[in-house]
Motif scaffolding. Structure first.
Motif, mmCIF file in Angstrom:
data_model
loop_
_atom_site.group_PDB
_atom_site.id
_atom_site.type_symbol
_atom_site.label_atom_id
_atom_site.label_comp_id
_atom_site.label_asym_id
_atom_site.label_seq_id
_atom_site.Cartn_x
_atom_site.Cartn_y
_atom_site.Cartn_z
ATOM 1 N N GLU A 120 -152.077 13.705 -52.986
ATOM 2 C CA GLU A 120 -152.149 15.160 -52.971
ATOM 3 C C GLU A 120 -150.864 15.758 -53.526
ATOM 4 O O GLU A 120 -150.870 16.766 -54.219
ATOM 5 N N ARG A 121 -149.738 15.127 -53.166
ATOM 6 C CA ARG A 121 -148.482 15.651 -53.672
ATOM 7 C C ARG A 121 -148.428 15.543 -55.181
ATOM 8 O O ARG A 121 -147.914 16.426 -55.865
ATOM 9 N N LYS A 122 -148.973 14.423 -55.724
ATOM 10 C CA LYS A 122 -148.943 14.276 -57.180
ATOM 11 C C LYS A 122 -149.814 15.322 -57.840
ATOM 12 O O LYS A 122 -149.494 15.841 -58.896
ATOM 13 N N LYS A 123 -150.944 15.643 -57.168
ATOM 14 C CA LYS A 123 -151.866 16.607 -57.775
ATOM 15 C C LYS A 123 -151.218 17.959 -57.965
ATOM 16 O O LYS A 123 -151.516 18.688 -58.887
ATOM 17 N N LEU A 124 -150.320 18.321 -57.043
ATOM 18 C CA LEU A 124 -149.746 19.659 -57.106
ATOM 19 C C LEU A 124 -148.954 19.860 -58.382
ATOM 20 O O LEU A 124 -148.984 20.908 -58.991
ATOM 21 N N PRO A 127 -148.140 16.682 -64.625
ATOM 22 C CA PRO A 127 -147.063 16.033 -65.381
ATOM 23 C C PRO A 127 -146.991 16.434 -66.842
ATOM 24 O O PRO A 127 -146.006 16.167 -67.502
ATOM 25 N N ALA A 128 -148.048 17.072 -67.355
ATOM 26 C CA ALA A 128 -148.050 17.383 -68.779
ATOM 27 C C ALA A 128 -147.370 18.709 -69.096
ATOM 28 O O ALA A 128 -147.035 18.975 -70.236
ATOM 29 N N LYS A 133 -136.697 23.155 -64.119
ATOM 30 C CA LYS A 133 -136.587 21.819 -63.527
ATOM 31 C C LYS A 133 -137.181 21.728 -62.131
ATOM 32 O O LYS A 133 -137.594 20.676 -61.673
ATOM 33 N N LYS A 134 -137.191 22.894 -61.429
ATOM 34 C CA LYS A 134 -137.643 22.870 -60.048
ATOM 35 C C LYS A 134 -139.122 22.532 -59.962
ATOM 36 O O LYS A 134 -139.580 21.912 -59.023
ATOM 37 N N TYR A 135 -139.892 22.973 -60.961
ATOM 38 C CA TYR A 135 -141.341 22.824 -60.832
ATOM 39 C C TYR A 135 -141.911 21.752 -61.748
ATOM 40 O O TYR A 135 -143.000 21.279 -61.534
ATOM 41 N N HIS A 136 -141.211 21.427 -62.848
ATOM 42 C CA HIS A 136 -141.786 20.492 -63.794
ATOM 43 C C HIS A 136 -140.825 19.354 -64.049
ATOM 44 O O HIS A 136 -139.648 19.420 -63.732
ATOM 45 N N LEU A 137 -141.374 18.315 -64.663
ATOM 46 C CA LEU A 137 -140.545 17.166 -64.972
ATOM 47 C C LEU A 137 -139.636 17.451 -66.146
ATOM 48 O O LEU A 137 -138.500 17.040 -66.186
ATOM 49 N N ARG A 138 -140.163 18.145 -67.174
ATOM 50 C CA ARG A 138 -139.379 18.341 -68.392
ATOM 51 C C ARG A 138 -139.169 19.818 -68.642
ATOM 52 O O ARG A 138 -139.998 20.637 -68.311
ATOM 53 N N GLU A 139 -138.044 20.133 -69.240
ATOM 54 C CA GLU A 139 -137.723 21.557 -69.412
ATOM 55 C C GLU A 139 -138.161 22.105 -70.741
ATOM 56 O O GLU A 139 -138.561 23.254 -70.850
ATOM 57 N N GLU A 143 -138.711 17.491 -75.309
ATOM 58 C CA GLU A 143 -138.531 16.263 -74.533
ATOM 59 C C GLU A 143 -139.802 15.440 -74.432
ATOM 60 O O GLU A 143 -139.762 14.283 -74.046
ATOM 61 N N ILE A 144 -140.939 16.020 -74.745
ATOM 62 C CA ILE A 144 -142.214 15.314 -74.595
ATOM 63 C C ILE A 144 -142.401 14.378 -75.764
ATOM 64 O O ILE A 144 -142.097 14.713 -76.916
ATOM 65 N N GLU A 145 -142.896 13.160 -75.492
ATOM 66 C CA GLU A 145 -143.106 12.202 -76.580
ATOM 67 C C GLU A 145 -144.242 12.684 -77.454
ATOM 68 O O GLU A 145 -145.245 13.172 -76.978
ATOM 69 N N GLY A 146 -144.080 12.515 -78.753
ATOM 70 C CA GLY A 146 -145.138 12.922 -79.676
ATOM 71 C C GLY A 146 -144.941 14.332 -80.208
ATOM 72 O O GLY A 146 -145.653 14.758 -81.099
ATOM 73 N N GLN A 147 -143.977 15.065 -79.646
ATOM 74 C CA GLN A 147 -143.710 16.416 -80.157
ATOM 75 C C GLN A 147 -142.484 16.384 -81.044
ATOM 76 O O GLN A 147 -141.759 15.393 -81.105
#
Lengths: 172, 137
Positions: A120-124, A127-128, A133-139, A143-147
């Motif tokens: 459930e925590r992961k669902k919140l 990841p895409a 930084k507080k809410y997402h993995l990347r700013e 930083e995303i691969e493929g971009q």
């Protein structure tokens, strides 16, 4: 310089997070009565209180843990649950491993509930997405691969740069 | 938003009574283990709570279980006495059910321990002396 104290490994985050006893949400208070002398309470006093209680408190920060010494001749644990129930666990002549196994069995969250909570925590958090930084993995999108990589590290190709595009427009 | 039992965060609490000077209220000190962020060691952190004790049956030094009240009784009193876990001087071992003191069992509460005959005669003599002094006046 080595750490100070008798068994300073008890004071490392890695050791604390290795505690596997996570209480159900109905457990509110845990009381441990033990004696400072005597072989029978060696498991409780020697090992459990010294090694396992920090792990338990680290994993259950909202459970009140109280330690009482030399109040009664026999060592025991007592849990006070939310519905008024009290669970008495006799601990005389038990090793600390047996005590933790017993507690985990009677009052610990089972593996399935733990996995469910993790899912459930992961669902919140998606990841895409990207953002603060507080809410997402990347700013940033870079930083995303493929971009397109960040132009601070890799210069953009000519066609994407503003001055080239303006020059092309002027020519045409 | 429904307010379930206890507008307080702590629903059940175990603490030691430190004061009973208020009428029908007991002052209870509660200790929790709090992790020091640098030393990574747990230390006891104290907090005092006031608990409603209608029968005034608490003595200073009792270990007491408090239950959160559904709504506050007064500005500071948010808990009430649920049960006295260990009464001071009168601890009952929950496993055997006998009275105990420290690491010893007390066989009989009324029997004064270790009082030999010499002691009892000495005490009675002292008592007689006191009676004599009072009549002299």
């Amino acid at each position: 310089m080595p750490m100070k104290g008798r068994f300073p490994i008890r004071r490392t985050l890695q050791y604390l997070s290795q505690g596997d006893v996570i209480f159900k949400s109905s457990v509110k208070v845990m009381t441990v009565n033990y004696n400072t002398a005597g072989e029978l309470s060696e498991g409780a006093r020697g090992k459990f209180v010294f090694f396992n209680i920090p792990q338990i408190q680290y994993k259950n920060p909202w459970v009140q843990i109280m330690l009482f010494r030399n109040m009664t001749p026999s060592p025991f644990l007592r849990f006070y649950l939310d519905n008024g129930e009290q669970v008495l666990v006799d601990v005389e002549d038990k090793t600390n491993k047996e005590i933790t196994e017993h507690i985990k069995k009677i009052l610990g969250k089972s593996k399935e509930t733990l996995e469910k909570e993790e899912r459930e925590r992961k669902k919140l958090s998606h990841p895409a997405t990207f953002g603060p930084k507080k809410y997402h993995l990347r700013e940033c999108m870079c930083e995303i691969e493929g971009q397109v990589p960040c132009p601070a590290f890799v210069p953009l190709p000519k066609e994407m740069r503003g001055k080239y595009k303006a020059a092309m427009k002027n020519e045409a | 938003m429904s307010v379930p039992r206890g507008a307080v965060h702590a629903k059940w609490i175990v603490g030691k009574v430190i004061g009973t000077k208020m009428q029908k209220t007991a002052k209870v000190r509660v200790t929790r283990l709090v992790l020091d962020p640098y030393l990574l060691k747990f230390f006891n952190k104290r907090k005092t709570y006031f608990a409603h004790d209608p029968l005034q049956q608490c003595v200073v030094g009792d270990i007491v279980l408090l239950k959160a009240l559904p709504e506050r009784r007064s500005k500071h009193v948010k808990h009430e006495l649920a049960e006295i876990v260990f009464k001071v001087g009168n601890v009952i071992d929950p496993i055997t059910g006998k009275h105990c003191a420290g690491t010893r069992f007390l066989e009989n509460l009324s029997d004064s321990e270790n009082l030999t005959e010499a002691d009892t005669t000495y005490l009675s003599e002292k008592l007689q002396e006191l009676k004599v002094c009072s009549t002299d006046k």
